[in-house]
Design a protein around this motif. Structure first.
Motif, PDB file in Angstrom:
ATOM      1  N   SER A  29     -11.426 -22.840 -54.129  1.00 37.30           N
ATOM      2  CA  SER A  29     -10.402 -22.279 -53.232  1.00 37.30           C
ATOM      3  C   SER A  29      -9.066 -22.969 -53.446  1.00 37.30           C
ATOM      4  O   SER A  29      -8.017 -22.309 -53.475  1.00 37.30           O
ATOM      5  CB  SER A  29     -10.836 -22.436 -51.775  1.00 37.30           C
ATOM      6  OG  SER A  29     -11.950 -21.641 -51.505  1.00 37.30           O
ATOM      7  N   ASP A  30      -9.085 -24.279 -53.590  1.00 36.12           N
ATOM      8  CA  ASP A  30      -7.849 -25.031 -53.843  1.00 36.12           C
ATOM      9  C   ASP A  30      -7.229 -24.615 -55.174  1.00 36.12           C
ATOM     10  O   ASP A  30      -6.015 -24.408 -55.261  1.00 36.12           O
ATOM     11  CB  ASP A  30      -8.114 -26.539 -53.841  1.00 36.12           C
ATOM     12  CG  ASP A  30      -8.435 -27.076 -52.456  1.00 36.12           C
ATOM     13  OD1 ASP A  30      -8.175 -26.372 -51.453  1.00 36.12           O
ATOM     14  OD2 ASP A  30      -8.965 -28.209 -52.378  1.00 36.12           O
ATOM     15  N   ALA A  31      -8.053 -24.475 -56.192  1.00 35.14           N
ATOM     16  CA  ALA A  31      -7.554 -24.071 -57.512  1.00 35.14           C
ATOM     17  C   ALA A  31      -6.955 -22.662 -57.449  1.00 35.14           C
ATOM     18  O   ALA A  31      -5.905 -22.402 -58.054  1.00 35.14           O
ATOM     19  CB  ALA A  31      -8.675 -24.128 -58.545  1.00 35.14           C
ATOM     20  N   LEU A  32      -7.588 -21.765 -56.719  1.00 40.33           N
ATOM     21  CA  LEU A  32      -7.068 -20.402 -56.579  1.00 40.33           C
ATOM     22  C   LEU A  32      -5.724 -20.410 -55.859  1.00 40.33           C
ATOM     23  O   LEU A  32      -4.782 -19.740 -56.281  1.00 40.33           O
ATOM     24  CB  LEU A  32      -8.065 -19.525 -55.825  1.00 40.33           C
ATOM     25  CG  LEU A  32      -7.625 -18.087 -55.572  1.00 40.33           C
ATOM     26  CD1 LEU A  32      -7.341 -17.353 -56.883  1.00 40.33           C
ATOM     27  CD2 LEU A  32      -8.687 -17.353 -54.763  1.00 40.33           C
ATOM     28  N   ARG A  33      -5.603 -21.180 -54.775  1.00 45.61           N
ATOM     29  CA  ARG A  33      -4.327 -21.264 -54.049  1.00 45.61           C
ATOM     30  C   ARG A  33      -3.217 -21.803 -54.951  1.00 45.61           C
ATOM     31  O   ARG A  33      -2.096 -21.287 -54.940  1.00 45.61           O
ATOM     32  CB  ARG A  33      -4.471 -22.164 -52.820  1.00 45.61           C
ATOM     33  CG  ARG A  33      -4.830 -21.407 -51.569  1.00 45.61           C
ATOM     34  CD  ARG A  33      -4.701 -22.273 -50.333  1.00 45.61           C
ATOM     35  NE  ARG A  33      -5.651 -23.359 -50.263  1.00 45.61           N
ATOM     36  CZ  ARG A  33      -6.929 -23.226 -49.941  1.00 45.61           C
ATOM     37  NH1 ARG A  33      -7.413 -22.041 -49.647  1.00 45.61           N
ATOM     38  NH2 ARG A  33      -7.720 -24.262 -49.898  1.00 45.61           N
ATOM     39  N   GLN A  34      -3.517 -22.816 -55.746  1.00 48.64           N
ATOM     40  CA  GLN A  34      -2.509 -23.370 -56.660  1.00 48.64           C
ATOM     41  C   GLN A  34      -2.109 -22.350 -57.721  1.00 48.64           C
ATOM     42  O   GLN A  34      -0.929 -22.219 -58.048  1.00 48.64           O
ATOM     43  CB  GLN A  34      -3.043 -24.645 -57.316  1.00 48.64           C
ATOM     44  CG  GLN A  34      -3.186 -25.803 -56.358  1.00 48.64           C
ATOM     45  CD  GLN A  34      -3.901 -26.987 -56.991  1.00 48.64           C
ATOM     46  OE1 GLN A  34      -4.274 -26.958 -58.156  1.00 48.64           O
ATOM     47  NE2 GLN A  34      -4.098 -28.029 -56.205  1.00 48.64           N
ATOM     48  N   SER A  35      -3.066 -21.631 -58.257  1.00 48.39           N
ATOM     49  CA  SER A  35      -2.782 -20.614 -59.261  1.00 48.39           C
ATOM     50  C   SER A  35      -1.925 -19.500 -58.677  1.00 48.39           C
ATOM     51  O   SER A  35      -0.957 -19.045 -59.310  1.00 48.39           O
ATOM     52  CB  SER A  35      -4.100 -20.042 -59.798  1.00 48.39           C
ATOM     53  OG  SER A  35      -3.854 -18.995 -60.697  1.00 48.39           O
ATOM     54  N   GLU A  36      -2.255 -19.052 -57.475  1.00 52.90           N
ATOM     55  CA  GLU A  36      -1.466 -18.007 -56.826  1.00 52.90           C
ATOM     56  C   GLU A  36      -0.038 -18.475 -56.561  1.00 52.90           C
ATOM     57  O   GLU A  36       0.913 -17.705 -56.710  1.00 52.90           O
ATOM     58  CB  GLU A  36      -2.126 -17.571 -55.522  1.00 52.90           C
ATOM     59  CG  GLU A  36      -3.385 -16.764 -55.741  1.00 52.90           C
ATOM     60  CD  GLU A  36      -4.148 -16.480 -54.457  1.00 52.90           C
ATOM     61  OE1 GLU A  36      -3.943 -17.189 -53.441  1.00 52.90           O
ATOM     62  OE2 GLU A  36      -4.965 -15.546 -54.468  1.00 52.90           O
ATOM     63  N   ARG A  38       1.652 -20.713 -58.319  1.00 55.55           N
ATOM     64  CA  ARG A  38       2.370 -20.735 -59.603  1.00 55.55           C
ATOM     65  C   ARG A  38       2.771 -19.327 -60.019  1.00 55.55           C
ATOM     66  O   ARG A  38       3.891 -19.088 -60.473  1.00 55.55           O
ATOM     67  CB  ARG A  38       1.504 -21.372 -60.698  1.00 55.55           C
ATOM     68  CG  ARG A  38       1.423 -22.872 -60.628  1.00 55.55           C
ATOM     69  CD  ARG A  38       0.786 -23.474 -61.871  1.00 55.55           C
ATOM     70  NE  ARG A  38      -0.530 -22.945 -62.173  1.00 55.55           N
ATOM     71  CZ  ARG A  38      -1.675 -23.427 -61.680  1.00 55.55           C
ATOM     72  NH1 ARG A  38      -1.662 -24.452 -60.865  1.00 55.55           N
ATOM     73  NH2 ARG A  38      -2.817 -22.896 -62.018  1.00 55.55           N
ATOM     74  N   TYR A  39       1.877 -18.369 -59.851  1.00 53.62           N
ATOM     75  CA  TYR A  39       2.158 -16.969 -60.195  1.00 53.62           C
ATOM     76  C   TYR A  39       3.313 -16.450 -59.342  1.00 53.62           C
ATOM     77  O   TYR A  39       4.261 -15.849 -59.846  1.00 53.62           O
ATOM     78  CB  TYR A  39       0.890 -16.135 -59.955  1.00 53.62           C
ATOM     79  CG  TYR A  39       1.085 -14.651 -60.134  1.00 53.62           C
ATOM     80  CD1 TYR A  39       1.129 -14.082 -61.400  1.00 53.62           C
ATOM     81  CD2 TYR A  39       1.213 -13.820 -59.032  1.00 53.62           C
ATOM     82  CE1 TYR A  39       1.304 -12.718 -61.562  1.00 53.62           C
ATOM     83  CE2 TYR A  39       1.381 -12.448 -59.184  1.00 53.62           C
ATOM     84  CZ  TYR A  39       1.423 -11.909 -60.453  1.00 53.62           C
ATOM     85  OH  TYR A  39       1.586 -10.560 -60.600  1.00 53.62           O
ATOM     86  N   ARG A  40       3.248 -16.678 -58.041  1.00 56.77           N
ATOM     87  CA  ARG A  40       4.290 -16.209 -57.133  1.00 56.77           C
ATOM     88  C   ARG A  40       5.639 -16.825 -57.495  1.00 56.77           C
ATOM     89  O   ARG A  40       6.657 -16.136 -57.540  1.00 56.77           O
ATOM     90  CB  ARG A  40       3.904 -16.553 -55.688  1.00 56.77           C
ATOM     91  CG  ARG A  40       4.948 -16.267 -54.647  1.00 56.77           C
ATOM     92  CD  ARG A  40       5.179 -14.831 -54.349  1.00 56.77           C
ATOM     93  NE  ARG A  40       3.959 -14.119 -54.053  1.00 56.77           N
ATOM     94  CZ  ARG A  40       3.860 -12.788 -54.097  1.00 56.77           C
ATOM     95  NH1 ARG A  40       4.913 -12.056 -54.380  1.00 56.77           N
ATOM     96  NH2 ARG A  40       2.731 -12.191 -53.845  1.00 56.77           N
ATOM     97  N   THR A  41       5.663 -18.117 -57.786  1.00 57.64           N
ATOM     98  CA  THR A  41       6.907 -18.797 -58.157  1.00 57.64           C
ATOM     99  C   THR A  41       7.487 -18.198 -59.434  1.00 57.64           C
ATOM    100  O   THR A  41       8.690 -17.950 -59.520  1.00 57.64           O
ATOM    101  CB  THR A  41       6.664 -20.307 -58.329  1.00 57.64           C
ATOM    102  OG1 THR A  41       6.234 -20.841 -57.068  1.00 57.64           O
ATOM    103  CG2 THR A  41       7.908 -21.031 -58.773  1.00 57.64           C
TER     104      THR A  41
END
Length: 90
Positions: A29-36, A38-41
Protein backbone atom coordinates in the motif's frame (compact mmCIF):
# COMPACT_ATOMS: atom_id res chain seq x y z
CA UNK A 1 -3.51 -32.69 26.13
CA UNK A 2 -1.74 -33.36 22.84
CA UNK A 3 -4.70 -31.84 21.03
CA UNK A 4 -4.45 -28.67 23.12
CA UNK A 5 -0.75 -28.35 22.36
CA UNK A 6 -1.34 -28.86 18.64
CA UNK A 7 -4.12 -26.26 18.78
CA UNK A 8 -1.76 -23.73 20.37
CA UNK A 9 0.92 -24.43 17.78
CA UNK A 10 -1.62 -24.04 14.97
CA UNK A 11 -2.95 -20.81 16.46
CA UNK A 12 0.56 -19.35 16.73
CA UNK A 13 1.42 -20.26 13.16
CA UNK A 14 -1.82 -18.77 11.86
CA UNK A 15 -1.19 -15.57 13.84
CA UNK A 16 2.37 -15.36 12.46
CA UNK A 17 1.11 -15.86 8.90
CA UNK A 18 -1.56 -13.18 9.35
CA UNK A 19 1.00 -10.76 10.80
CA UNK A 20 3.25 -11.35 7.78
CA UNK A 21 0.34 -10.80 5.39
CA UNK A 22 -0.60 -7.57 7.19
CA UNK A 23 2.98 -6.36 7.02
CA UNK A 24 3.24 -7.23 3.33
CA UNK A 25 -0.05 -5.46 2.56
CA UNK A 26 1.15 -2.35 4.39
CA UNK A 27 4.39 -2.30 2.38
CA UNK A 28 2.50 -2.73 -0.90
CA UNK A 29 0.00 0.00 0.00
CA UNK A 30 2.84 2.39 0.83
CA UNK A 31 4.60 1.59 -2.44
CA UNK A 32 1.37 2.15 -4.40
CA UNK A 33 0.78 5.54 -2.71
CA UNK A 34 4.34 6.63 -3.53
CA UNK A 35 3.99 5.50 -7.14
CA UNK A 36 0.68 7.34 -7.53
CA UNK A 37 2.23 10.50 -6.06
CA UNK A 38 5.14 10.35 -8.52
CA UNK A 39 2.73 9.81 -11.44
CA UNK A 40 0.50 12.69 -10.33
CA UNK A 41 3.50 15.02 -9.92
CA UNK A 42 4.79 14.14 -13.37
CA UNK A 43 1.40 14.66 -15.04
CA UNK A 44 0.77 17.96 -13.26
CA UNK A 45 4.21 19.42 -14.02
CA UNK A 46 4.95 18.32 -17.58
CA UNK A 47 4.76 21.25 -20.02
CA UNK A 48 2.70 19.20 -22.49
CA UNK A 49 -1.09 19.08 -22.42
CA UNK A 50 -2.41 15.73 -21.28
CA UNK A 51 -6.04 14.68 -21.03
CA UNK A 52 -7.75 11.37 -20.51
CA UNK A 53 -11.44 10.89 -21.15
CA UNK A 54 -14.10 8.29 -20.67
CA UNK A 55 -15.80 6.70 -23.66
CA UNK A 56 -18.71 9.13 -23.30
CA UNK A 57 -16.38 12.14 -23.50
CA UNK A 58 -16.16 13.06 -19.81
CA UNK A 59 -12.73 14.45 -18.96
CA UNK A 60 -11.34 12.04 -16.38
CA UNK A 61 -7.86 13.58 -16.15
CA UNK A 62 -6.59 16.92 -17.35
CA UNK A 63 -3.29 18.54 -16.49
CA UNK A 64 -2.70 22.30 -16.08
CA UNK A 65 -0.83 22.56 -19.39
CA UNK A 66 -3.85 21.17 -21.27
CA UNK A 67 -6.14 23.72 -19.60
CA UNK A 68 -3.80 26.61 -20.45
CA UNK A 69 -3.38 25.50 -24.07
CA UNK A 70 -7.14 25.79 -24.52
CA UNK A 71 -7.41 29.16 -22.79
CA UNK A 72 -8.44 28.19 -19.28
CA UNK A 73 -6.68 29.60 -16.23
CA UNK A 74 -6.84 26.30 -14.35
CA UNK A 75 -8.04 22.73 -14.50
CA UNK A 76 -10.86 23.70 -12.15
CA UNK A 77 -12.04 26.42 -14.55
CA UNK A 78 -11.99 23.93 -17.45
CA UNK A 79 -14.02 21.41 -15.43
CA UNK A 80 -16.49 24.10 -14.33
CA UNK A 81 -17.06 25.04 -17.97
CA UNK A 82 -18.75 21.71 -18.61
CA UNK A 83 -16.53 21.01 -21.62
CA UNK A 84 -16.22 17.43 -22.79
CA UNK A 85 -13.37 15.74 -24.61
CA UNK A 86 -15.33 16.11 -27.85
CA UNK A 87 -14.97 19.89 -27.59
CA UNK A 88 -11.23 19.55 -28.14
CA UNK A 89 -11.14 17.20 -31.13
CA UNK A 90 -10.17 18.71 -34.45
Amino acid sequence: MAGAILGQIYERSVRAALDEQRSSLTRLSDALRQSEARYRTAIENVPVGIAQSTIDGRLALVNPAFAKIFGYESVEELRASGASAYDFYA
